[in-house]
Design an enzyme around this catalytic site. Structure first.
Site, PDB file in Angstrom:
ATOM      1  N   CYS A   1     -23.676  15.441  27.106  1.00 31.77           N
ATOM      2  CA  CYS A   1     -23.960  16.221  28.341  1.00 31.77           C
ATOM      3  C   CYS A   1     -23.431  17.399  28.327  1.00 31.77           C
ATOM      4  O   CYS A   1     -22.033  17.530  28.453  1.00 31.77           O
ATOM      5  CB  CYS A   1     -23.612  15.194  29.460  1.00 31.77           C
ATOM      6  SG  CYS A   1     -23.654  15.934  31.103  1.00 31.77           S
TER       7      CYS A   1
ATOM      8  N   CYS B   1     -21.510  18.330  31.345  1.00 28.60           N
ATOM      9  CA  CYS B   1     -20.174  17.568  31.668  1.00 28.60           C
ATOM     10  C   CYS B   1     -19.030  18.264  31.065  1.00 28.60           C
ATOM     11  O   CYS B   1     -17.943  18.509  31.479  1.00 28.60           O
ATOM     12  CB  CYS B   1     -20.449  16.308  31.455  1.00 28.60           C
ATOM     13  SG  CYS B   1     -21.963  15.684  31.988  1.00 28.60           S
ATOM     14  N   ASP B   2     -19.443  18.265  29.601  1.00 29.33           N
ATOM     15  CA  ASP B   2     -18.351  18.758  28.424  1.00 29.33           C
ATOM     16  C   ASP B   2     -18.502  20.148  27.996  1.00 29.33           C
ATOM     17  O   ASP B   2     -17.573  20.384  27.263  1.00 29.33           O
ATOM     18  CB  ASP B   2     -18.574  17.628  27.689  1.00 29.33           C
ATOM     19  CG  ASP B   2     -18.303  16.206  28.219  1.00 29.33           C
ATOM     20  OD1 ASP B   2     -17.687  16.091  29.126  1.00 29.33           O
ATOM     21  OD2 ASP B   2     -19.285  15.265  27.652  1.00 29.33           O
TER      22      ASP B   2
END
Ligand code: NAP
Length: 306
Positions: free
Chosen positions: A134, A137-138
């Site tokens: 993701c 997200c990261d």
């Protein structure tokens, strides 16, 4: 009877919370069982621009929370717990989490789909230490760094574009010679100065020390293998529907998605499938929400006949 609901919704993404909103608003006692976060996959997305009603877009977690609150306003309950098994053919239908059994007159399965893994050496070992699924997200951990994005669909394209604004260098590794992603992504990707492509290539292995330091790439046309240095590998090669807990009770179609059409009806009376988990042409937030409404409508009709 305690824990007896008119509707149990498995999954608190846009499909699940829309089903819950419609059901609760129609006076049905409704519970949503969600293993992680309200919003499902959408809650893992930074900026969402293709859900109508938000002229400036909205961030995924905020949209998920708003969907949860909208359903709860009409009395839907939310329980944050993972469903481990279900018995769907009897009456009532039984849904188990680790610590509780829920009984439902109807069940809406809206558990979505999770990222598919490449299945190459090093992938599991470096998960969270350079291997990610993701970008929103990261990706922020890769400011000024070099990353690979694996895949050629809309997710890979969106991830590569997002990372282009964060990382120093992005290489998209795709097993064919053209993107599957929608045309809207092509020009921005070609124009991004820090994005390049390795066509007809796959990642064969991921290696490193404490963190990822590189990947072995195979060119599928020439068979040649090379090692390329990178700090992170973002894998965006599609999703696998979350049907494991169903134990084969519900009929599945191509790709392991639940066989259900626009009506949301499955092969089991009183059991409905909505959102990314069902067979469908377009998996989007807006089509998931639409499915949730259809599932609640079908569940209401089913209950009215009993
Ligand atoms: P997808 O459309 O199924 O694309 C998966 C990509 O990964 C394909 O390019 C595929 O290659 C490649 N791939 C699959 N298995 C692989 C493997 N083992 N090794 C290497 N490459 C592999 O999946 P997605 O991109 O995750 O999208 C899922 C759904 O969400 C789609 O319906 C998509 O339209 C939607 N979505 C929409 C948006 C948007 O509109 N903004 C954004 C994200 C996702 P091939 O091309 O060779 O098959």
């Amino acid at each position: 009877m305690q824990n007896l609901y008119d509707m149990i919704v498995i999954g608190g993404g846009p499909a699940g919370y829309t089903a819950a909103l419609y059901a609760a608003r129609a006076g049905l006692r409704t519970v949503v069982l969600e293993k992680l976060l309200a919003g499902g996959q959408a809650a893992l997305t930074g900026q969402i621009d293709n859900y109508p009603g938000f002229a400036d877009g909205i961030d995924g977690p905020a949209l998920g929370e708003a969907m949860r609150r909208g359903a709860e306003r009409f009395g839907a309950e939310s329980v944050f717990a993972e469903v481990v098994s279900a018995t769907l053919t009897g009456t009532p239908k039984l849904v188990q989490t680790a610590g509780m059994e829920y009984r439902g007159r109807t069940v809406v399965i809206a558990a979505g789909a999770s990222p598919r893994e490449l299945g190459v050496p090093g992938e599991k070992e470096f998960q969270g230490r350079g291997v990610h699924y993701c970008a929103h997200c990261d990706g922020r951990f890769y400011a000024g760094k070099t990353v690979l994005v694996v895949g050629g669909g809309n997710s890979a394209a969106a991830d590569a574009l997002y990372l282009a604004g964060v990382a120093e260098r992005i290489t998209v590794v795709h097993r064919r010679d053209a993107l599957r992603a929608d045309p809207i992504y092509h020009a921005p990707l070609q124009q991004a100065e820090n994005v390049s492509f390795l066509w007809d290539c796959t990642v064969e292995a991921i290696f490193g020390g404490d963190q990822v330091s590189g990947a072995r790439i195979r060119n599928l046309k020439t068979g040649e293998c090379t090692e390329t240095a990178c700090d992170g590998v973002f894998i965006s090669i599609g999703r696998t529907p979350e049907t494991g807990f169903l134990g084969g009770q519900v009929e599945l179609g191509p790709g392991g998605y639940i066989n259900a059409d626009e009506s949301a009806c499955t092969n089991i009376p009183g059991v409905f499938a909505a959102g990314d988990i069902r067979t469908k042409a377009l998996r989007q937030l807006v089509t998931a929400a639409s499915d949730g409404a259809a599932a609640a409508h079908a569940a209401g009709e089913y209950l009215a006949k009993r």
